[in-house]
Design a protein around this motif. Structure first.
Motif, short mmCIF file in Angstrom:
data_model
loop_
_atom_site.label_atom_id
_atom_site.label_comp_id
_atom_site.label_asym_id
_atom_site.label_seq_id
_atom_site.Cartn_x
_atom_site.Cartn_y
_atom_site.Cartn_z
N LEU A 67 32.47 45.07 58.38
CA LEU A 67 33.85 45.20 58.86
C LEU A 67 33.99 44.89 60.35
O LEU A 67 35.09 44.56 60.81
CB LEU A 67 34.37 46.61 58.60
N LEU A 71 37.17 47.54 63.74
CA LEU A 71 37.90 47.88 62.52
C LEU A 71 37.30 49.10 61.85
O LEU A 71 38.01 50.00 61.42
CB LEU A 71 37.94 46.69 61.55
N LEU A 75 39.25 52.61 61.11
CA LEU A 75 39.37 53.15 59.76
C LEU A 75 38.75 54.54 59.67
O LEU A 75 39.32 55.44 59.04
CB LEU A 75 38.70 52.21 58.76
N HIS A 104 42.85 50.08 51.78
CA HIS A 104 43.46 49.76 53.07
C HIS A 104 43.90 48.30 53.10
O HIS A 104 43.16 47.41 52.66
CB HIS A 104 42.48 50.05 54.21
N PRO A 105 45.11 48.02 53.60
CA PRO A 105 45.62 46.64 53.61
C PRO A 105 44.73 45.64 54.35
O PRO A 105 44.62 44.48 53.93
CB PRO A 105 46.97 46.75 54.33
N SER A 106 44.03 46.07 55.38
CA SER A 106 43.19 45.13 56.13
C SER A 106 41.93 44.75 55.37
O SER A 106 41.22 43.83 55.77
CB SER A 106 42.82 45.72 57.50
N CYS A 107 41.64 45.42 54.27
CA CYS A 107 40.43 45.15 53.50
C CYS A 107 40.73 44.66 52.09
O CYS A 107 39.82 44.59 51.26
CB CYS A 107 39.57 46.42 53.43
N GLU A 108 41.98 44.32 51.81
CA GLU A 108 42.36 44.02 50.43
C GLU A 108 41.66 42.79 49.85
O GLU A 108 41.46 42.73 48.64
CB GLU A 108 43.88 43.86 50.32
N ASN A 109 41.23 41.86 50.66
CA ASN A 109 40.53 40.67 50.14
C ASN A 109 39.02 40.83 50.12
O ASN A 109 38.31 39.92 49.73
CB ASN A 109 40.91 39.44 50.98
#
Length: 136
Positions: A67, A71, A75, A104-109
């Motif tokens: 990450l 980040l 988190l 979490h939106p920043s880790c969706e992919n």
């Protein structure tokens, strides 16, 4: 006069990030001004968040590397503020961090993160398990 139960609850709420004016008013007679009290209590809040964030960081070094430091720390701090420990042992703290990261939106992919973190969690549990004979 505030009861001990209420005092403890309000202090814990303050440490978790909820500034309670009742607590400041009650204690300020002992410490001086409410501003001075808040300044002093922020030390406890910062230590609480830092120590639990470090516990999560120690449990998930690979996740942290994947990450990135900034980040991961953001988190972890956010997770700590919303998820107090359920056990006195920090070895048991952080399992639900994996779901938090996964949602979490920043880790969706990054769908693999939860699996990587789960492997790290299992390693920690095995390493510190009751039958571990690595300590002599």
């Amino acid at each position: 006069m505030i009861s001990l139960d209420n005092y403890q609850k309000e202090l814990y709420d303050f440490i978790l990030g909820n500034d309670t004016p009742e607590l400041a008013d009650e204690i300020s007679t002992l410490t001086g001004s409410p501003e001075e009290l808040r300044r002093r209590l922020h030390v406890y809040r910062n230590n609480y968040v830092h120590s639990l964030s470090e516990a999560i960081s120690d449990s998930f070094p690979v996740l942290k590397r994947l990450l990135g430091d900034d980040l991961f720390k953001a988190l972890a701090r956010d997770y700590v503020k919303h998820s107090p420990p359920e056990s006195a042992s920090l070895l048991h703290y952080g399992y639900h961090f994996l779901s938090y990261v996964d949602n979490h939106p920043s880790c969706e992919n990054l769908v693999f993160l939860k699996d990587v973190g789960h492997i790290e969690w299992l390693y920690i549990q095995c390493f510190h398990g009751p039958n571990a004979n690595h300590i002599k």
